[in-house]
Design an enzyme around this catalytic site. Sequence first.
Site, mmCIF file in Angstrom:
data_model
loop_
_atom_site.group_PDB
_atom_site.id
_atom_site.type_symbol
_atom_site.label_atom_id
_atom_site.label_comp_id
_atom_site.label_asym_id
_atom_site.label_seq_id
_atom_site.Cartn_x
_atom_site.Cartn_y
_atom_site.Cartn_z
ATOM 1 N N HIS A 147 0.561 -6.057 17.826
ATOM 2 C CA HIS A 147 -0.845 -6.462 17.999
ATOM 3 C C HIS A 147 -1.242 -6.085 19.303
ATOM 4 C CE1 HIS A 147 2.808 -9.373 18.871
ATOM 5 N NE2 HIS A 147 2.821 -9.391 18.353
ATOM 6 N N LYS A 173 0.653 -0.930 0.227
ATOM 7 C CA LYS A 173 0.110 0.050 -0.275
ATOM 8 C C LYS A 173 0.607 1.020 -0.006
ATOM 9 C CE LYS A 173 -3.408 -1.794 2.152
ATOM 10 N NZ LYS A 173 -4.657 -2.573 3.499
#
Length: 116
Positions: free
Chosen positions: A102, A54
Amino acid sequence: MIGIDITSVERIKKMYEKFGLKAYEKFLNPKEIELIKKPETAAGFWAAKEAASKALGTGIGASCGFHDIKISKGELGNPKIKYRKKVRKAFGIKNSYLSITHDSGFAIAVVVNVLK
C-alpha cells in the site's frame, strides 16, 4: 492462475466509519479482524480477497465468496492466503501465494495459484 486488485484505502476507511465492525465482518473472519490495526491493512485484505477470486477467474460471487478466502500472517509477518477446501478442490489449487502493498492511499494485492 494470477489475480490482481487495487483498493482505495479511503473507501475502506469510510466504510468502517459508517458501519463499524459490521463493515469488516462483511469480508473478514474474526482472526483476520484481529490483524487489522489500521485502514491500510483492511484495504490490503480486501484487495487480496478480490485478487484471489480473480485468480480463479470468477470474482467474488457464488463460486467463491469473501469468507471462502482466509488471510493470515507468516512467522516473518508476510501475508499468507488459503482457500476453503471446497474451493481448492473445485479449482484444483495446490498452493497459493499472496503479496500486498500500500502507498499513496491505495492497497494492491497479487495472488498466484499453483494448480495440481
